[in-house]
Design a protein around this motif. Structure first.
Motif: not given
Length: 276
Positions: A41-48, A94-108, A179-182
């Motif tokens: 559910s996340g990009s390289l940033l999260w797993f990295g 992990m919860l923040l990662c899922v939240a960002n996948a569902l509702f992308p926002h820099p805050a997460w 990753a250039q996260d969206l």
């Protein structure tokens, strides 16, 4: 495809950690689930950042392990990490990662970087600081206390905490750049990367300090009636221990979770201010 890669990769990583006795069976299962979700559910940033924390914390826990074995009867959790420790360190992320996948926002992401910087700083402080040659001091009274006491700090441990937080902040910058996260549609890319790195480092140090503060006040501390040793364990010398400070429900895992939330919130606040 990301979910399949994450599942396979996490299976082998958790299995290797279990084989090396870095994780218990329950810890390996938790790490397997967590790694799959992070990668899927996340990009390289999260797993990295999860990988950075796991590799560095495991490495420091193995470093001079024999010299640190004297704390095995003091700390509530030592050696192999169980499921409770794995979730305490990576569950919020992990919860923040899922939240960002569902509702992308820099805050997460700011929250996440602060959380991971905190758990990494705390782990480094414990694993490295426990080898300090100078007697630690209570963060509340600043009086010398026995090594291994909850809420105790030392110069070596403080520097280690700062190093752990900076490493996560730096890793976040690198991973985000690749990753250039969206979730980051800002045109001023370098300003953004700077904000992520700085906020993560500061949030991590503050979170680690919060961990020490809670450890010296609210975290449950017990005394062995047989040998008189202070410990975080419910049993010592094969008999029940007596609560001498804090609350029974405030375990080490809960302290880790609360302090990581503090670190994450501070990182988000600092990041928001830096981005204007």
């Amino acid at each position: 495809m990301d979910w399949i890669i994450g599942l396979v990769g996490s299976f082998f990583m958790a299995g290797a950690a279990y084989k090396k006795r870095s994780l218990t069976r329950s810890g390996a299962l938790a790490a397997f689930i967590m790694g799959t979700v992070y990668f899927g559910s996340g990009s390289l940033l999260w797993f990295g950042l999860l990988l950075t924390f796991f590799i560095t914390s495991t490495g420091w826990s193995k470093w001079k392990k024999r010299a640190k074995s004297r704390f095995d009867t003091i700390y509530e959790k030592t050696g192999q990490r169980d499921a409770h420790q794995v979730w305490a360190n990576g569950g919020i992320g992990m919860l923040l990662c899922v939240a960002n996948a569902l509702f992308p926002h820099p805050a997460w992401i700011f929250l996440f970087v602060g959380v991971m910087a905190t758990v990494n700083a705390d782990t480094w402080a414990t694993e490295i600081g426990s080898l300090s040659r100078t007697q630690p001091r209570s963060v509340m009274t600043w009086r010398p206390v026995p090594a291994g006491t909850s809420g105790a700090v030392s110069a070596l441990g403080t520097w280690a905490a700062m190093g752990g937080a900076v490493v996560i902040g730096g890793a976040a910058v690198v991973c985000l750049y690749i990753a250039q996260d969206l979730a980051f549609p800002y045109p001023y890319r370098w300003k953004l990367l700077f904000a992520v790195g700085i906020s993560g480092a500061i949030g991590g140090v503050a979170g680690a300090f919060t961990d020490s503060l809670l450890g010296a006040t609210w975290q449950a501390s017990y005394r062995c009636e047989k040998c008189g040793a202070a410990t975080e364990r419910l049993q010592h010398c094969n008999q029940a221990t007596r609560l001498i400070r804090g609350y029974r429900w405030m375990t080490n895992d809960l302290v880790n979770s609360v302090s990581s939330i503090v670190g994450g919130l501070l990182a988000w606040l600092i990041g928001s201010l830096l981005l204007g």
